[in-house]
Design an enzyme around this catalytic site. Structure first.
Site, short mmCIF file in Angstrom:
data_model
loop_
_atom_site.label_atom_id
_atom_site.label_comp_id
_atom_site.label_asym_id
_atom_site.label_seq_id
_atom_site.Cartn_x
_atom_site.Cartn_y
_atom_site.Cartn_z
N PRO A 133 0.85 -1.20 0.00
CA PRO A 133 0.00 0.00 0.00
C PRO A 133 0.87 1.24 0.00
O PRO A 133 1.65 1.46 0.92
CB PRO A 133 -0.80 -0.14 1.32
CG PRO A 133 0.00 -1.07 2.17
CD PRO A 133 0.76 -1.97 1.25
N LEU A 134 0.75 2.05 -1.04
CA LEU A 134 1.64 3.20 -1.24
C LEU A 134 0.83 4.48 -1.20
O LEU A 134 -0.05 4.69 -2.05
CB LEU A 134 2.37 3.08 -2.59
CG LEU A 134 3.21 1.82 -2.77
CD1 LEU A 134 3.52 1.59 -4.25
CD2 LEU A 134 4.49 1.92 -1.97
N THR A 135 1.10 5.32 -0.23
CA THR A 135 0.37 6.57 -0.11
C THR A 135 0.63 7.46 -1.33
O THR A 135 1.77 7.60 -1.76
CB THR A 135 0.78 7.31 1.17
OG1 THR A 135 0.55 6.44 2.29
CG2 THR A 135 -0.01 8.58 1.37
N CYS A 137 3.97 3.20 9.56
CA CYS A 137 4.08 4.57 9.03
C CYS A 137 5.03 5.38 9.90
O CYS A 137 4.83 5.50 11.12
CB CYS A 137 2.71 5.23 9.00
SG CYS A 137 2.72 6.88 8.28
N LYS A 160 1.14 -4.72 9.29
CA LYS A 160 2.42 -4.34 8.68
C LYS A 160 3.22 -3.56 9.71
O LYS A 160 2.73 -2.56 10.24
CB LYS A 160 2.21 -3.50 7.42
CG LYS A 160 3.50 -3.18 6.66
CD LYS A 160 3.21 -2.43 5.37
CE LYS A 160 4.47 -2.28 4.53
NZ LYS A 160 5.45 -1.36 5.14
N HIS A 185 8.86 -4.75 7.41
CA HIS A 185 9.78 -3.92 6.65
C HIS A 185 11.10 -3.89 7.42
O HIS A 185 11.12 -3.52 8.59
CB HIS A 185 9.21 -2.51 6.49
CG HIS A 185 10.06 -1.60 5.65
ND1 HIS A 185 9.72 -0.29 5.38
CD2 HIS A 185 11.22 -1.81 5.00
CE1 HIS A 185 10.64 0.26 4.61
NE2 HIS A 185 11.57 -0.64 4.37
N ALA A 243 7.46 -2.38 -2.79
CA ALA A 243 6.96 -1.02 -2.66
C ALA A 243 7.64 -0.09 -3.66
O ALA A 243 7.18 0.06 -4.78
CB ALA A 243 7.16 -0.54 -1.22
N ARG A 244 8.77 0.51 -3.26
CA ARG A 244 9.46 1.44 -4.16
C ARG A 244 9.92 0.76 -5.44
O ARG A 244 9.98 1.40 -6.50
CB ARG A 244 10.67 2.05 -3.44
CG ARG A 244 10.31 3.10 -2.41
CD ARG A 244 11.57 3.71 -1.80
NE ARG A 244 12.38 2.70 -1.14
CZ ARG A 244 13.66 2.85 -0.83
NH1 ARG A 244 14.28 3.96 -1.15
NH2 ARG A 244 14.33 1.90 -0.20
#
Length: 759
Positions: A309-311, A394, A546, A576, A631-632
């Site tokens: 999930p990427l803001t 986060c 997460k 992560h 993600a990235r």
């Protein structure tokens, strides 16, 4: 030639300097006679001329990377001093969020706006009556409307009808005589009853949330079991524990500026929500029959590729791109639970699900058990998802300082209450079982609640019982033929008579007595806990979490939290491999992730961090994780999913990458709309994504494969002009790329909204 640390190794023939790089782009761009956007982003036709946009917007200086390679760690003080060096202009380099950047209210994209009743071709009835402040003369509106951006409307082409009518920026494709909207009846019938996007917020539910008329019976029951009375009155929702309030540009991205009355008027022009489930006797009973706790959906993601999930960038159009390239699991952007409980349209938009997303979840952020539990209950009734994820990773201050995100890792009690409340039962649910049934099974459950010490206790009980059985002092083994417990009572009595000199036995006996004491509570407490355990079912889908390695850089917490999450009922954990203080600097600690994967078993654990190639993914899977979250790496090259599944490096051409951007543009116009507001949103999010895409280095240009995620590209010449243009970190060059699809100049209202300082 020796490559500096943190810089990707590119073949010598392609390397160049900053001056030569920009001189080449300027030279190649001049003969192309830049088109510019004829609308200027506003209501009038600002043609912008042939001004070179790349010279207007300066390129951000490269970021200082904290690297840890070959045992050498960067000096934070030296890096901090480097960041404070003054630019040639004498000003300090700007860092952080640029709050003074030019932003435009979505209400002002057009100087003259057309009335929604005209857009829907309901001229006989205006939604606002005599108080309407919008235009009703279509000819007058068309005289001031900017020229079309193209001759093909993606909505009309794919679905047979464009809901934006004359306001569409591609209206020439579907306007007939007297500016009437043309409809392709055959194509429209094909999509009838088939929602393209699910999980839309209905007006009726939004009004009930705003007036606090939604009942949260299960959540209130759980809060009573906690011994903590609900703040809201029975039947009302509580959103006072606001862990995060979004405003400004965050809220504007989904059109918060629209008034409530106007939003109601435009409801008919928006994509429809999911149709109600039609019942036909006993054939379909989904509307009244819910899954029992024992029938809760199982989450089997073993070996699957999970798009994080990427803001901001993990929007629905981008997820469609990744899904096309082979992503197995997708998840919506982080949504704040208090904003969802308040019925904010911008927050509910983050929960939308495209029909191609077969394994889809939503991620929630919150800091308190009451709001998180109520939000979980609300979502289980209102939307269709395969799992719900709690964001405990986060790192941003806005979330952390209010107790959410990473802060939950150091708030164990609140964390446990949130997970248990959203999942299946109250705190101490194992004790609740033994209170309800008063047998040895309850003792086992209570012992399990002690964690590792309780496991040793159970082993000792079983060994003593076996010895007693062999000696003839106990008639039954502790485990019957069917695998169920028979009795531990003789073993408990035997331990009570053992020597007090044995400290281990003394400690074990004390724990056993503590468990037995908890079993001997009053009958009223037993009934209350039994009702809580058996009736409470907030979510009928799996709950995942997460997390990061910890809050501080060298103080890991995940190995302590993961066993608890397994006991609390989490179905999956994603780790992560960085702490909050690290953010995205240095490398992810995959050795620590491997240790945590062993502790998590049999609960699946996904690893996340620094995956940019199939070699990275293969090494990650060898650590024992159940799967990888990307993600990235997906933002830099979304075709990474194809590379992992096909075990190859894809030297994708610049033309293929441009086609990919065109597809994203089409998906964006479908999702955000083809009117001026939708076009501006698509432009904005396209620029956001281009700020990551420019970090990709074509495989054919590298001296060694693969590219590492924390290696920044030096200045290099591509194999053609477009490949060189895509390597630029200048926002002016990104606008040139965007102009190929949607036009736009440096003076358009949203071209400067990118926060370059955060890149």
């Amino acid at each position: 030639m020796e490559v500096p640390a943190g810089v990707a190794p590119i073949r010598a023939p392609y390397l160049t300097t900053k001056e030569e790089f920009h001189a080449y782009l300027e030279k190649e761009d001049n003969p192309r006679s830049p088109k510019g956007d004829t609308d200027g982003g506003g209501g009038g036709g600002d043609n912008g001329g042939t001004k070179d946009i790349s010279s207007d917007l300066t390129e951000p200086p490269p970021k200082v990377q904290k690297l840890e390679e070959d045992g050498q760690e960067g000096n934070p003080r030296e890096e901090a001093a480097e960041g404070l060096k003054k630019s040639p202009g004498g000003r300090k380099r700007a860092r952080g969020q640029n709050k003074n950047r030019p932003c435009m209210n979505p209400m002002r994209y057009e100087k003259h706006r057309l009335c929604p009743s005209i857009i829907q071709e309901r001229v006989e009835k205006c939604f606002f009556g005599t108080q309407c402040r919008f235009l009703h003369d279509v000819k007058e509106y068309m005289a001031t409307k900017p020229p079309d951006l193209g001759d093909s409307c993606v909505l009309f082409k794919n679905f047979g009808r464009c809901m934006y009518g004359v306001t569409c920026r591609f209206s020439g494709a579907h306007l007939g005589e007297d500016h009437r909207n043309v409809v392709n009846v055959d194509l429209l019938k094909q999509w009838e009853g088939r929602p393209v996007v699910k999980n839309s917020l209905s007006k009726e539910l939004q009004q009930r949330l705003r007036k606090k008329k939604v009942a949260f019976e299960k959540s209130n029951q759980y809060l009573r079991c906690l011994g903590k009375p609900s703040r809201a009155a029975a039947g009302g929702n509580d959103a006072t524990n606001c862990s995060l309030s979004r405003g400004g540009a965050e809220g504007a991205k989904e059109g918060v500026g629209v008034s409530e009355r106007e939003e109601a008027a435009l409801e008919g022009t928006r994509p429809t929500a999911d149709p109600a489930i039609k019942t036909a006797g006993a054939i379909t009973d989904e509307d009244i029959v819910k899954l029992r706790p024992c029938e809760k959906k199982k989450l089997d993601l073993q070996g699957k590729l999970y798009l994080a999930p990427l803001t901001t960038c993990g929007n629905l159009p981008f997820r469609r791109i990744c899904k096309r390239f082979g992503a197995d699991v997708t998840c919506g952007e982080m949504a704040v639970c208090t904003n969802l409980l308040q019925g904010q349209s911008s927050e509910w938009a983050l929960l939308k699900r495209h029909h191609t997303e077969d394994l889809f979840g939503v991620q929630l952020e919150g800091a308190f058990p009451d709001t998180m539990t109520k939000c979980a209950e609300l979502l289980s009734q209102a939307i269709e998802v395969d799992f719900v994820d709690i964001n405990v990773g986060c790192p941003i201050d806005l979330v952390y300082k209010k107790g959410g995100g990473c802060a939950l890792m150091s708030r164990a009690n609140k964390f446990e209450q949130i997970v248990r409340g959203m999942n299946t039962g109250p705190k101490g649910s194992m004790v609740g079982l033994c209170l309800a049934f008063r047998d040895e099974a309850g003792l086992v459950a209570a012992c399990r609640g002690l964690g590792a010490r309780g496991t040793q206790l159970l082993i000792l009980l079983i060994l003593v019982s076996v010895l007693l059985c062999l000696s003839g002092l106990q008639s039954n083994l502790p485990l019957g033929g069917d695998g169920n417990l028979v009795t531990f009572q003789p073993a408990v009595q035997c331990l009570n008579h053992l020597s007090h000199r044995n400290s281990y036995v003394n400690q074990t006996r004390a724990e056993i007595r503590s468990c037995l004491k908890s079993i001997q509570h009053s009958e009223e407490t037993a009934k209350e806990n039994k009702s809580c355990e058996l009736k409470h079912q907030v979510l009928d889908v799996p709950l995942t979490v997460k997390i990061r390695t910890g809050v501080q850089e060298k103080v890991n917490l995940a190995h302590k939290i993961i066993p608890n999450l397994r006991e609390w009922g989490a179905s999956l954990v994603t780790l992560h491999g960085r702490s909050r203080e690290q953010r995205y600097t240095k490398g992810a600690d995959w050795e620590y992730i491997a240790e945590c994967a062993k502790l998590a078993s049999p609960m699946p654990l996904f690893g996340n961090g620094d995956i940019l190639s199939y070699e990275d993914a293969d090494r990650a899977m060898q650590t024992g994780v159940s799967g990888v979250m990307i993600a990235r790496g997906a933002l830099i090259k979304p075709w990474i999913f194809t590379e992992i599944k096909e075990q190859r490096h894809w030297d994708i051409s610049s033309g293929e990458r441009l086609d990919l951007l065109k597809d994203f543009t089409g998906y964006g116009l479908e999702h955000w709309g083809s009117d001026t507001q939708g076009v501006e949103k698509t432009r904005k999010f396209l620029l956001e994504w281009l700020s990551f895409l420019c970090r990709y280095i074509p495989a054919g240009l590298l001296e060694r494969l693969p590219q590492r995620i924390n290696e920044r590209p030096p200045y290099y010449m591509g194999r053609d002009y477009l490949e060189t243009l895509m390597a630029s970190q200048n926002v002016g060059d990104w606008i040139k790329i965007r102009s190929e699809m949607l036009g736009g100049t440096a003076s358009s209202p949203l071209c400067l909204e990118l926060d370059l300082g955060s890149r």
